[in-house]
Scaffold this motif. Structure first.
Motif, PDB file in Angstrom:
ATOM      1  N   GLU A 537      17.852 -69.643 -76.401  1.00 41.94           N
ATOM      2  CA  GLU A 537      17.317 -71.110 -75.067  1.00 41.94           C
ATOM      3  C   GLU A 537      19.083 -71.834 -75.941  1.00 41.94           C
ATOM      4  OE1 GLU A 537      14.822 -74.312 -77.546  1.00 41.94           O
ATOM      5  OE2 GLU A 537      13.573 -72.610 -76.916  1.00 41.94           O
ATOM      6  N   LEU A 538      19.232 -72.472 -74.573  1.00 41.14           N
ATOM      7  CA  LEU A 538      19.797 -73.802 -74.648  1.00 41.14           C
ATOM      8  C   LEU A 538      19.506 -74.932 -74.555  1.00 41.14           C
ATOM      9  CD1 LEU A 538      22.095 -71.744 -71.294  1.00 41.14           C
ATOM     10  CD2 LEU A 538      22.839 -71.585 -74.537  1.00 41.14           C
ATOM     11  N   ASP A 539      20.642 -76.015 -75.324  1.00 42.53           N
ATOM     12  CA  ASP A 539      20.169 -77.260 -74.744  1.00 42.53           C
ATOM     13  C   ASP A 539      20.325 -77.488 -73.508  1.00 42.53           C
ATOM     14  OD1 ASP A 539      19.710 -77.916 -77.489  1.00 42.53           O
ATOM     15  OD2 ASP A 539      21.550 -77.788 -78.125  1.00 42.53           O
ATOM     16  N   GLY A 540      20.135 -78.827 -72.983  1.00 41.82           N
ATOM     17  CA  GLY A 540      20.306 -79.087 -71.334  1.00 41.82           C
ATOM     18  C   GLY A 540      18.948 -79.390 -70.420  1.00 41.82           C
ATOM     19  N   ASN A 541      19.087 -79.861 -69.555  1.00 46.95           N
ATOM     20  CA  ASN A 541      17.678 -79.747 -68.479  1.00 46.95           C
ATOM     21  C   ASN A 541      18.892 -79.697 -66.948  1.00 46.95           C
ATOM     22  OD1 ASN A 541      19.987 -82.271 -67.907  1.00 46.95           O
ATOM     23  ND2 ASN A 541      17.595 -83.194 -67.964  1.00 46.95           N
ATOM     24  N   ASP A 542      19.506 -79.060 -67.244  1.00 49.34           N
ATOM     25  CA  ASP A 542      19.775 -78.019 -65.378  1.00 49.34           C
ATOM     26  C   ASP A 542      19.508 -77.790 -65.062  1.00 49.34           C
ATOM     27  OD1 ASP A 542      21.937 -80.840 -64.160  1.00 49.34           O
ATOM     28  OD2 ASP A 542      23.033 -80.881 -66.476  1.00 49.34           O
ATOM     29  N   HIS A 543      19.138 -76.823 -63.901  1.00 54.89           N
ATOM     30  CA  HIS A 543      18.594 -75.239 -63.590  1.00 54.89           C
ATOM     31  C   HIS A 543      20.021 -74.731 -63.236  1.00 54.89           C
ATOM     32  CE1 HIS A 543      15.951 -72.579 -62.386  1.00 54.89           C
ATOM     33  NE2 HIS A 543      16.438 -72.772 -61.112  1.00 54.89           N
ATOM     34  N   TRP A 544      20.924 -75.092 -62.426  1.00 58.81           N
ATOM     35  CA  TRP A 544      21.856 -75.294 -62.474  1.00 58.81           C
ATOM     36  C   TRP A 544      23.339 -74.013 -63.008  1.00 58.81           C
ATOM     37  CZ3 TRP A 544      23.851 -78.752 -57.881  1.00 58.81           C
ATOM     38  CH2 TRP A 544      22.830 -78.894 -57.093  1.00 58.81           C
ATOM     39  N   PHE A 545      23.245 -72.900 -63.293  1.00 58.09           N
ATOM     40  CA  PHE A 545      24.626 -72.254 -64.287  1.00 58.09           C
ATOM     41  C   PHE A 545      25.406 -73.287 -64.611  1.00 58.09           C
ATOM     42  CE2 PHE A 545      24.384 -69.500 -60.499  1.00 58.09           C
ATOM     43  CZ  PHE A 545      25.966 -69.861 -61.001  1.00 58.09           C
ATOM     44  N   PHE A 546      26.011 -73.185 -63.364  1.00 61.53           N
ATOM     45  CA  PHE A 546      27.285 -74.304 -63.723  1.00 61.53           C
ATOM     46  C   PHE A 546      27.736 -75.691 -63.717  1.00 61.53           C
ATOM     47  CE2 PHE A 546      26.304 -74.095 -59.182  1.00 61.53           C
ATOM     48  CZ  PHE A 546      26.171 -76.097 -59.082  1.00 61.53           C
ATOM     49  N   ALA A 547      26.473 -76.228 -64.083  1.00 62.22           N
ATOM     50  CA  ALA A 547      26.183 -77.538 -64.297  1.00 62.22           C
ATOM     51  C   ALA A 547      25.677 -77.964 -65.199  1.00 62.22           C
ATOM     52  CB  ALA A 547      24.978 -78.122 -63.907  1.00 62.22           C
ATOM     53  N   GLY A 548      25.976 -79.022 -65.867  1.00 62.22           N
ATOM     54  CA  GLY A 548      25.780 -79.724 -67.806  1.00 62.22           C
ATOM     55  C   GLY A 548      26.676 -78.430 -67.872  1.00 62.22           C
ATOM     56  N   ALA A 549      26.955 -78.335 -69.471  1.00 68.86           N
ATOM     57  CA  ALA A 549      27.066 -77.547 -69.954  1.00 68.86           C
ATOM     58  C   ALA A 549      27.874 -76.437 -69.972  1.00 68.86           C
ATOM     59  CB  ALA A 549      26.975 -77.663 -71.775  1.00 68.86           C
ATOM     60  N   GLN A 550      29.303 -76.003 -69.466  1.00 64.32           N
ATOM     61  CA  GLN A 550      29.086 -75.301 -69.413  1.00 64.32           C
ATOM     62  C   GLN A 550      29.709 -73.788 -70.123  1.00 64.32           C
ATOM     63  OE1 GLN A 550      32.427 -74.066 -66.648  1.00 64.32           O
ATOM     64  NE2 GLN A 550      31.095 -75.520 -64.888  1.00 64.32           N
ATOM     65  N   GLN A 551      30.330 -74.108 -71.303  1.00 60.00           N
ATOM     66  CA  GLN A 551      30.954 -72.835 -71.927  1.00 60.00           C
ATOM     67  C   GLN A 551      29.913 -72.656 -73.035  1.00 60.00           C
ATOM     68  OE1 GLN A 551      34.104 -73.209 -72.223  1.00 60.00           O
ATOM     69  NE2 GLN A 551      34.353 -71.604 -73.545  1.00 60.00           N
ATOM     70  N   PRO A 552      27.984 -72.803 -73.260  1.00 60.00           N
ATOM     71  CA  PRO A 552      27.281 -72.201 -74.445  1.00 60.00           C
ATOM     72  C   PRO A 552      27.151 -71.056 -73.378  1.00 60.00           C
ATOM     73  CG  PRO A 552      26.694 -74.481 -74.165  1.00 60.00           C
ATOM     74  CD  PRO A 552      28.221 -74.616 -73.044  1.00 60.00           C
ATOM     75  N   VAL A 553      26.729 -71.415 -72.477  1.00 56.75           N
ATOM     76  CA  VAL A 553      26.551 -70.351 -71.608  1.00 56.75           C
ATOM     77  C   VAL A 553      27.665 -68.864 -71.440  1.00 56.75           C
ATOM     78  CG1 VAL A 553      26.394 -69.320 -68.878  1.00 56.75           C
ATOM     79  CG2 VAL A 553      25.262 -72.015 -70.109  1.00 56.75           C
ATOM     80  N   LEU A 554      28.785 -69.531 -70.886  1.00 54.50           N
ATOM     81  CA  LEU A 554      30.296 -68.583 -70.599  1.00 54.50           C
ATOM     82  C   LEU A 554      30.309 -67.936 -71.977  1.00 54.50           C
ATOM     83  CD1 LEU A 554      32.538 -70.947 -68.607  1.00 54.50           C
ATOM     84  CD2 LEU A 554      30.920 -68.893 -68.048  1.00 54.50           C
ATOM     85  N   GLU A 555      29.959 -68.309 -73.208  1.00 52.56           N
ATOM     86  CA  GLU A 555      30.293 -67.855 -74.425  1.00 52.56           C
ATOM     87  C   GLU A 555      29.083 -66.781 -75.055  1.00 52.56           C
ATOM     88  OE1 GLU A 555      30.269 -71.031 -77.509  1.00 52.56           O
ATOM     89  OE2 GLU A 555      32.181 -72.317 -76.660  1.00 52.56           O
ATOM     90  N   ALA A 556      28.051 -67.367 -74.922  1.00 57.43           N
ATOM     91  CA  ALA A 556      26.494 -66.448 -74.256  1.00 57.43           C
ATOM     92  C   ALA A 556      26.859 -65.006 -73.428  1.00 57.43           C
ATOM     93  CB  ALA A 556      25.155 -67.148 -73.947  1.00 57.43           C
ATOM     94  N   VAL A 557      27.264 -65.056 -72.368  1.00 55.95           N
ATOM     95  CA  VAL A 557      27.217 -64.210 -70.876  1.00 55.95           C
ATOM     96  C   VAL A 557      28.925 -63.095 -72.316  1.00 55.95           C
ATOM     97  CG1 VAL A 557      28.729 -63.358 -68.854  1.00 55.95           C
ATOM     98  CG2 VAL A 557      26.487 -65.106 -69.177  1.00 55.95           C
TER      99      VAL A 557
END
Length: 572
Positions: A537-557
């Protein structure tokens, strides 16, 4: 992106279907409506009977031509009727025609007016041209009818893009409207946007083909038309500037660079990107592409556009959602930064599904099964041995399907902001009900041409003029209102819940806590039915993966990929 909130808001500048869009061609035909015209003489077939031919010009202001030349038809609704029946390519119910052309009239009055109109058209053209019965009307099969929009689409279907672009002399029914006939104007708008989208697709293909063939002046001519269609696109601007430079016309390249710089500053308040500025550096002997080269592979009779970049032990295939465009994704700085960052994971592969973006605009809406087949086609063309699938939003189901069918090829599955079923059911409360979904779909399509849905898809970018212009341009280049209507209907009916227990590859499910497009409960539910899936579960309200905070997404990947069993990693 499938809404699970009945929220979608209109952009401030998007109040409904745009009835006209500047084509950039500065051309419009003229049609005198003052008197009837000479009767077409016809031509004789082998058996002796006469066949009359007519040509309908629908690009630009509409005209009708017979064997002896232009026909001056003093009937605006009559001309609309001729065009609508020609576009239908078959019989149309009288009720439909009467309501379309006389929406304010009682039913019996509208039907009477339709009968009189059919008679007046026959008198004006000098012969009966309709085949009618009590319920319907159509162009007579005895008439040889040519329609420029049909010739254009046929050429596009055959891949004859130069021929197609010569047919397109202006936007569909440019400058033509019917007073008090909103339904007709709406129909014309959707048809206009569909044809315009195919023109942009054809021009993009021509720029690629002419550049590859070394015909840089021709590439520049086609790129110039793209710039006219979307003046704020830096991708199109770079196509034009690069082609002119390669052709040796630096003076024209400098003028177009200055004009693009001025437009970006005046309209968006931004400066050109570094990739655009680098083209004009005197030291740049051979301008390079800012984005990877677009390649094509044929699968099931459809050419799919794809790109690869980077290298590594694994491939990662990115499937972004309901629309895509493998070249225009590179235009937005945040999207480009995300894609470049993924090179730390491995070689990245992007592709446009059939009917979307730079892939062929033929065939039906891309279903889950068809998209899964297209994934396989692209992976084979890219010589993939093992791949991590990154399926965002509506593309998650197709990635699930492929992971089940081709598990030996799939090293891991990442699902971002996705869901297993497109609409509500008694045992699936995580999405919109079908009627709510259709209301959202109608609103999104009505706003096409502007940054439709950006407030919901990417709240953090919704006030950024550059992001809004980029999203609006990507939508127009990727699809059309009519085509996306069918795509979204297919997504509404998607249901891959039965496949979830069959997923046997390592799976990561990522979802932002306050996602405005797909409820986080849909992500949790999906993860709970995939054996061993890890839900983040990530913080934020953006649906696009590149919008908002990218780093948590990239680190999880990256953590997910690093933890994959080493035996799943191939040696290239």
């Amino acid at each position: 992106m499938l809404f699970s909130y009945c929220a979608g808001r209109r952009g401030s500048e998007c109040k409904g279907p745009k009835r006209s869009m500047a084509s950039g061609f500065g051309w419009a035909g003229s049609l005198s409506l003052d008197r009837p015209l000479p009767v077409p003489s016809g031509r004789r077939q082998d058996k002796g009977e006469f066949v009359t031919s007519f040509t309908l010009q629908t690009f630009g202001f509409p005209e009708i031509h017979g064997d002896n030349g232009p026909i001056k038809l003093n009937l605006r609704r009559g001309l609309a009727l001729l065009i609508y029946l020609a576009e239908a390519k078959g019989a149309v119910a009288r009720d439909v025609l009467a309501t379309l052309l006389w929406p304010e009239s009682p039913r019996e009055t509208a039907h009477a007016r339709l009968r009189r109109m059919l008679h007046r058209i026959a008198l004006a053209l000098g012969q009966p041209i309709f085949e009618t019965d009590r319920a319907s009307v159509r162009w007579s099969p005895a008439i040889e009818l040519k329609v420029d929009s049909h010739l254009f689409e046929s050429a596009c279907d055959r891949g004859a893009f130069e021929e197609a672009c010569l047919c397109y002399r202006g936007d569909f029914l440019a400058g033509f409207a019917l007073a008090d006939c909103a339904a007709f104007d709406d129909w014309a708008f959707y048809r206009r946007e569909a044809l315009r989208g195919r023109l942009m697709h054809g021009l993009e293909r021509l720029v690629q083909d002419k550049t590859a063939a070394g015909d840089h002046f021709a590439a520049a001519a086609h790129a110039g038309r793209l710039v006219e269609l979307d003046p704020l696109s830096e991708v199109y601007g770079r196509h034009l500037i690069r082609s002119l430079l390669t052709a040796g016309d630096r003076g024209s390249a400098e003028r177009h660079h200055a004009a693009l710089t001025q437009r970006l500053r005046d309209e968006l308040g931004v400066a050109p990107e570094a990739a655009t500025e680098a083209l004009m550096e005197p030291s740049t002997a051979s301008p390079v592409h800012a984005a990877p080269t677009t390649l094509y592979v044929e699968g099931a009779g459809v050419h799919l556009a794809y790109q690869t970049y980077g290298s590594g032990e694994l491939d990662i295939l990115i499937m972004p959602g309901f629309v895509s465009h493998v070249e225009r994704v590179w235009e937005h700085p945040a999207c480009r930064a995300f894609l470049v960052s993924l090179m730390a994971v491995g070689r990245v592969i992007l592709f446009d599904r059939r009917g979307i973006g730079l892939s062929d605009r033929v065939g039906s809406a891309p279903s889950v099964d068809v998209t899964a087949e297209d994934i396989g086609t692209v992976l084979r063309a890219a010589h993939t041995r093992r791949v991590v699938l990154f399926g965002a939003s509506e593309c998650g189901p197709a990635c699930i399907k492929f992971a089940v069918d081709e598990s030996r090829l799939v090293a891991g599955l990442i699902l971002f902001g996705s869901l297993a079923k497109g609409c509500w059911a008694p045992d699936y409360p995580h999405a919109l009900r079908a009627n709510q979904y259709d209301a959202w779909r109608q609103q999104l399509v009505a706003e096409w041409g502007g940054p439709a849905g950006i407030e919901t898809f990417a709240p953090s970018l919704s006030r950024d003029p550059q992001a809004r212009a980029w999203w609006a341009g990507l939508l127009r280049a990727a699809s059309s209102p009519g085509n996306i209507w069918a795509v979204l209907k297919a997504l509404r009916d998607t249901d891959v819940r039965h496949l979830l227990p069959q997923v046997s590859v390592p799976t990561l499910v990522l979802h932002r806590r306050n996602d405005q497009a797909v409820r986080i409960a849909a992500g949790r539910d999906m993860a709970s039915h995939i054996t061993g899936a890890h839900f983040v579960e990530l913080d934020g309200n953006d649906h696009w993966f590149f919008a908002g905070a990218q780093q948590p997404v990239l680190e999880a990947v990256k953590r997910f990929v690093d933890a994959l069993p080493r035996e799943r990693r191939p040696t290239r």
